[in-house]
Design a protein around this motif. Sequence first.
Motif, PDB file in Angstrom:
ATOM      1  N   ARG A 223       0.816  -1.192   0.000  1.00 41.66           N
ATOM      2  CA  ARG A 223       0.000   0.000   0.000  1.00 41.66           C
ATOM      3  C   ARG A 223       0.859   1.254   0.000  1.00 41.66           C
ATOM      4  O   ARG A 223       0.563   2.222  -0.669  1.00 41.66           O
ATOM      5  CB  ARG A 223      -0.832  -0.038   1.284  1.00 41.66           C
ATOM      6  CG  ARG A 223      -2.143   0.616   1.218  1.00 41.66           C
ATOM      7  CD  ARG A 223      -3.042  -0.011   2.252  1.00 41.66           C
ATOM      8  NE  ARG A 223      -2.493   0.088   3.602  1.00 41.66           N
ATOM      9  CZ  ARG A 223      -2.714  -0.806   4.554  1.00 41.66           C
ATOM     10  NH1 ARG A 223      -3.419  -1.889   4.297  1.00 41.66           N
ATOM     11  NH2 ARG A 223      -2.218  -0.644   5.750  1.00 41.66           N
TER      12      ARG A 223
ATOM     13  N   PHE B 249      -4.402  -1.273 -13.605  1.00 41.42           N
ATOM     14  CA  PHE B 249      -4.664  -2.536 -14.293  1.00 41.42           C
ATOM     15  C   PHE B 249      -5.427  -2.309 -15.592  1.00 41.42           C
ATOM     16  O   PHE B 249      -6.089  -1.289 -15.761  1.00 41.42           O
ATOM     17  CB  PHE B 249      -5.494  -3.464 -13.414  1.00 41.42           C
ATOM     18  CG  PHE B 249      -4.912  -3.716 -12.080  1.00 41.42           C
ATOM     19  CD1 PHE B 249      -4.033  -4.767 -11.881  1.00 41.42           C
ATOM     20  CD2 PHE B 249      -5.229  -2.900 -11.003  1.00 41.42           C
ATOM     21  CE1 PHE B 249      -3.499  -5.007 -10.631  1.00 41.42           C
ATOM     22  CE2 PHE B 249      -4.689  -3.138  -9.751  1.00 41.42           C
ATOM     23  CZ  PHE B 249      -3.827  -4.190  -9.559  1.00 41.42           C
TER      24      PHE B 249
ATOM     25  N   ASN C 101     -10.074  -2.391 -12.176  1.00 43.53           N
ATOM     26  CA  ASN C 101     -10.214  -2.855 -10.802  1.00 43.53           C
ATOM     27  C   ASN C 101     -10.731  -1.791  -9.855  1.00 43.53           C
ATOM     28  O   ASN C 101     -10.186  -1.577  -8.775  1.00 43.53           O
ATOM     29  CB  ASN C 101      -8.881  -3.405 -10.297  1.00 43.53           C
ATOM     30  CG  ASN C 101      -8.652  -4.820 -10.770  1.00 43.53           C
ATOM     31  OD1 ASN C 101      -9.570  -5.456 -11.296  1.00 43.53           O
ATOM     32  ND2 ASN C 101      -7.462  -5.323 -10.602  1.00 43.53           N
ATOM     33  N   LEU C 102     -11.783  -1.135 -10.268  1.00 47.67           N
ATOM     34  CA  LEU C 102     -12.463  -0.229  -9.341  1.00 47.67           C
ATOM     35  C   LEU C 102     -13.598  -1.016  -8.691  1.00 47.67           C
ATOM     36  O   LEU C 102     -14.205  -1.881  -9.318  1.00 47.67           O
ATOM     37  CB  LEU C 102     -13.022   0.981 -10.097  1.00 47.67           C
ATOM     38  CG  LEU C 102     -11.972   1.879 -10.745  1.00 47.67           C
ATOM     39  CD1 LEU C 102     -12.641   2.936 -11.611  1.00 47.67           C
ATOM     40  CD2 LEU C 102     -11.102   2.539  -9.688  1.00 47.67           C
TER      41      LEU C 102
ATOM     42  N   GLN D  24     -14.488   8.716  -5.907  1.00 47.92           N
ATOM     43  CA  GLN D  24     -13.665   9.336  -4.869  1.00 47.92           C
ATOM     44  C   GLN D  24     -13.287   8.328  -3.793  1.00 47.92           C
ATOM     45  O   GLN D  24     -12.139   8.244  -3.369  1.00 47.92           O
ATOM     46  CB  GLN D  24     -14.427  10.506  -4.238  1.00 47.92           C
ATOM     47  CG  GLN D  24     -13.756  11.017  -2.985  1.00 47.92           C
ATOM     48  CD  GLN D  24     -14.336  12.338  -2.536  1.00 47.92           C
ATOM     49  OE1 GLN D  24     -14.412  13.290  -3.291  1.00 47.92           O
ATOM     50  NE2 GLN D  24     -14.740  12.399  -1.289  1.00 47.92           N
ATOM     51  N   ASP D  25     -14.262   7.537  -3.377  1.00 45.89           N
ATOM     52  CA  ASP D  25     -13.964   6.562  -2.337  1.00 45.89           C
ATOM     53  C   ASP D  25     -13.028   5.477  -2.841  1.00 45.89           C
ATOM     54  O   ASP D  25     -12.209   4.957  -2.083  1.00 45.89           O
ATOM     55  CB  ASP D  25     -15.260   5.951  -1.805  1.00 45.89           C
ATOM     56  CG  ASP D  25     -16.027   6.942  -0.946  1.00 45.89           C
ATOM     57  OD1 ASP D  25     -15.438   7.986  -0.618  1.00 45.89           O
ATOM     58  OD2 ASP D  25     -17.198   6.676  -0.634  1.00 45.89           O
TER      59      ASP D  25
ATOM     60  N   PHE E 261      -9.728   6.943  -2.478  1.00 43.39           N
ATOM     61  CA  PHE E 261      -9.345   7.048  -1.065  1.00 43.39           C
ATOM     62  C   PHE E 261      -8.983   5.707  -0.443  1.00 43.39           C
ATOM     63  O   PHE E 261      -8.296   5.657   0.575  1.00 43.39           O
ATOM     64  CB  PHE E 261     -10.490   7.654  -0.253  1.00 43.39           C
ATOM     65  CG  PHE E 261     -10.613   9.150  -0.388  1.00 43.39           C
ATOM     66  CD1 PHE E 261      -9.574   9.898  -0.947  1.00 43.39           C
ATOM     67  CD2 PHE E 261     -11.744   9.801   0.050  1.00 43.39           C
ATOM     68  CE1 PHE E 261      -9.683  11.274  -1.070  1.00 43.39           C
ATOM     69  CE2 PHE E 261     -11.862  11.183  -0.074  1.00 43.39           C
ATOM     70  CZ  PHE E 261     -10.824  11.922  -0.637  1.00 43.39           C
ATOM     71  N   LEU E 262      -9.479   4.637  -1.043  1.00 45.59           N
ATOM     72  CA  LEU E 262      -9.385   3.325  -0.387  1.00 45.59           C
ATOM     73  C   LEU E 262      -8.028   3.014   0.246  1.00 45.59           C
ATOM     74  O   LEU E 262      -7.956   2.722   1.448  1.00 45.59           O
ATOM     75  CB  LEU E 262      -9.806   2.228  -1.372  1.00 45.59           C
ATOM     76  CG  LEU E 262      -9.832   0.800  -0.826  1.00 45.59           C
ATOM     77  CD1 LEU E 262     -10.789   0.680   0.344  1.00 45.59           C
ATOM     78  CD2 LEU E 262     -10.245  -0.182  -1.906  1.00 45.59           C
TER      79      LEU E 262
ATOM     80  N   MET F 253      -6.819  13.245   3.170  1.00 45.74           N
ATOM     81  CA  MET F 253      -7.120  12.589   1.899  1.00 45.74           C
ATOM     82  C   MET F 253      -7.597  13.607   0.883  1.00 45.74           C
ATOM     83  O   MET F 253      -7.172  13.609  -0.265  1.00 45.74           O
ATOM     84  CB  MET F 253      -8.176  11.499   2.109  1.00 45.74           C
ATOM     85  CG  MET F 253      -7.662  10.348   2.959  1.00 45.74           C
ATOM     86  SD  MET F 253      -8.762   8.935   2.964  1.00 45.74           S
ATOM     87  CE  MET F 253     -10.083   9.497   3.962  1.00 45.74           C
TER      88      MET F 253
ATOM     89  N   ARG G 123      -5.817   6.680  -7.950  1.00 45.39           N
ATOM     90  CA  ARG G 123      -5.719   5.806  -6.786  1.00 45.39           C
ATOM     91  C   ARG G 123      -4.284   5.336  -6.575  1.00 45.39           C
ATOM     92  O   ARG G 123      -3.815   5.196  -5.452  1.00 45.39           O
ATOM     93  CB  ARG G 123      -6.644   4.592  -6.963  1.00 45.39           C
ATOM     94  CG  ARG G 123      -6.646   3.665  -5.772  1.00 45.39           C
ATOM     95  CD  ARG G 123      -7.574   2.497  -5.986  1.00 45.39           C
ATOM     96  NE  ARG G 123      -7.178   1.709  -7.147  1.00 45.39           N
ATOM     97  CZ  ARG G 123      -7.917   0.725  -7.657  1.00 45.39           C
ATOM     98  NH1 ARG G 123      -9.078   0.436  -7.123  1.00 45.39           N
ATOM     99  NH2 ARG G 123      -7.495   0.065  -8.703  1.00 45.39           N
TER     100      ARG G 123
END
Lengths: 255, 665
Positions: free
Chosen positions: A86, A93, A97-98, A105-106, A109-110, A122, A158
Amino acid sequence: MTILEVNNLKKVYTTRFGGSPVQALANVSFSVEEGEYAAIMGESGSGKTTLLNILASLDKPTSGEVLLKGKGLSTIKEKEISAFRRENLGFVFQDFNLLDTFSLQDNIFLPLVLSGKSYEEMSRRLEPIARKLGIGDILAKYPYEVSGGQKQRCAVARALITKPQLILADEPTGSLDSQAAEGLLRLFKEINQEGQTLLMVTHSVKAASHAQRVLFIKDGEVFHQLYKAGMSDEAMYQKISDTLTTMATGGGRHE
Amino acid sequence: MSRFFYPKLAATNLKKNAQTYLPYILTCIGTVMMYYIMVFLSENEGLGKMAGGSQVQMILNLGCYVIAIFSAIFLFYTHSFLIKRRKKEFGLFNILGMEKKHIARVLAFETLYVAGISLGVGLLGGILLSKLIFMVLLKILNFEVPLGFDVSGPALAAVLFLFAGIFLLTLLNTLRQIHLAKPVELLMGGQTGEKEPKTKWPLVVIGTLSLGGGYYISLTTQSPLDALTQFFFAVLLVMVGTYCLFTAGSIAVLKLLRRNKGYYYQTRHFTTVAGMMYRMKQNAVGLANICIMATAVLVMVSTTVSLYIGLEDVLRTRYPQNIMISTPMPAQQSVEGLQTSVKEVLAKHRLEEKDRLDYRYAALVGNQEGDTVITDMSNISNASSSVREFYLIPLEDYNRLAKRTASLGDDEILIYSSGSKYEEDTLTVLNRTFTVKERLDSFFENSPNRVSISGSYYVVVKDMDVVKAMEEARAKENRDDPSGYRYYLGFDLEADEADISAVYQDIRTALRSDYPSSWIESPVEAKESFFAIYGGLFFLGIFLGALFIMATVLIIYYKQVSEGYDDKARFEIMQKVGMSREEVRGSIRSQVLTVFFLPLVTAGIHIAFAFPIITKLLAVLNLTNVGLFAWCTAGTILVFALFYAVVYGLTAKVYYRIVSWGTSG
Ligand SMILES: Nc1ncnc2c1ncn2[C@@H]1O[C@H](COP(=O)(O)OP(=O)(O)OP(=O)(O)O)[C@@H](O)[C@H]1O
Ligand SMILES: [Mg+2]
């Protein structure tokens, strides 16, 4: 400074039902310098995804070692590997891979949420990235509501938001039309110019011609390397094509 | 194409989809079996001829309807789920060049196979099991078990008719869906749009109000008679509330959580809130179904079990004494004559009476409004919850029985309440106002209490003159003959049931000629019919409970399978993005557990709130032993929860197997 060092990597898949084992990687060695933009090319089934998965510590090599900033991936404990991944690696990818359960947005943020960052931090980090990638308007939407190119830009966001040492991309343009692909490559170049190290697997000669260096993989080994070193994109394009033709016609190994 | 192409393809399809079709076929077999057995029992001639058998068959008949309707809805619903998962397959067929009419032909063959297997195996199993279940039923009912084995023609016909109809309907519905869909839509299949669910505030409000209303009714209903009429309304409200809150309420809560940034963007909550939102959107209706079925099972089983176990209690409540006689008494000698007759019978059987209770009384029925009783029944509906019975008893008899020397003035009374308490200080009835001198808290427990559901009062008045005066006033008001006051005699016997029964018969014969308008009651005489009714209900409760549980298991299984496939991809992405395997597992496990046990917990809450109203309903059925019911409820919940957990364990295995396929590390 060398950021990634791969030494004598070997990967053999043993299939479940006692079929004959598949050697995906025979003996791969190479290194990537800090701030470099490298591409990996090779035929389908030559072991590119396997290599990337090992670099990403998603999979373990049969033998050989991977050093990230001098630290061996195999020395990291199982429990810390996710946090390590991380914090040091970013991924893009082919199929984005969302997660469909999160807004864009999330999704971005993941990894930060997993690292326990606050919402304020964030948002602060996302703001410049979103501006650069031009996704500021669509952040509240869900993956199924936006185009492939937009999805991929979010996936790049991301990857960037954790400020990783190295970004790994597996055929990032594979699902995009030529215009969107062009945009993404331009973006990669910009990011790279700002100092981000990138390693990208691709089938597209066009995509590879943007990179500073191209590694060719064949039969599980690094078959050839091409350095751009001041060449224009067009000249690089030509050279890559030539190399691929040589490889396909079974030409000998040359360095 | 070969003649055998379609049948073969149909067979291959079923095999390929065995993971979802096998449970479906098993459920079909199960419902066929249960329906056959239920019809078999309700049509069985032998059972009908037994004493109380026809009452049992009436109950079982009700069961037939419930099973038929339930099977139809449930199999239809399950099948549409199966088809939803297979749409992609049909789309592929379509694109590979099969026309829709060819697909229809394959589907027809598939349905034929499923119907054939279900009916064949189901009927065979039903026929074999019917004898066993029949014996179980007779055992429950305390009936003799006859020999012999038979297959019921009408039952076979009923099963074939019902299930042929169900299968045909499901086939037609599937064909309709396939016919309407475009190939692209078919290919998109199950995953058309992971649209974010909208918060439907009206539904949340309706749900909250309905649920609150249902609970409120249960908590506030005081009289058993009201309970009878209000119960189904409350059930309806709770059902509406459950559906609304599971579907809209859950989403609303999750969205509120998500809006709270400090809460939402925490490692532990982040994936869980989003995951739960998705799950609730997919499963809310299924979960609400499970919740309602679980509640139904719990209510049915706990009530019928406690009625059955509490049968002796029930009999005791309904018949407080072994022998209970009441006779009109115009003259003193008739009382003595009756006492003599009873004494003779007892002497003949060499038995002694015990706990004898005898007194003169007059009965009044009226609507109580505060301290006033309106006895004019012409404009009062009988089912009203404030209808009370008043038994007026002379002080002389009370003092004799209670061994007291209480004294009363003309307008003074002692009052004993059974059921609702009498709170007032005065009692006005038929234009006469009495002052309550004392509230009795014991003594009349064993008096016959024929309308115990509405509550009754025993009112001790000064003397027989008052009793007579009141009775005359009542008769005058209602313009009927004074039926006069009566004499009650009740006692227990220390003897076995056969002896009590013999005494009962003898007294009955003796009274019939001399006291034609007297009545005599005894629990032994009623036992058989009570066994028939309560045993029948018990059987039905267990049987339907089993059916509902089977349905619950199937829904749970399908939920796990379909979620497994959806979660698999998500699981992999999360790992790639930097969640450890353990974190992903932990998050998914907690979500699965929440989704799984939400219906059970909700069912538990429903039951807790339903408890008061159900105890009142049971009082109508003469079961006043609240403790017993509480134990039965707790036991049922415990057994059900255990069973549920086992089902969870087994289906979770399937789920985890699907989810973790192909993951590395
Ligand atoms: N999990 C696995 N189990 C067994 N064999 C595998 C597994 N993953 C890959 N392989 C085999 O290893 C070899 C290399 O696969 P890999 O996915 O790395 O190829 P690739 O270069 O990424 O191909 P493409 O360009 O088509 O994506 C192939 O022969 C493949 O069949
Ligand atoms: Mg690949």
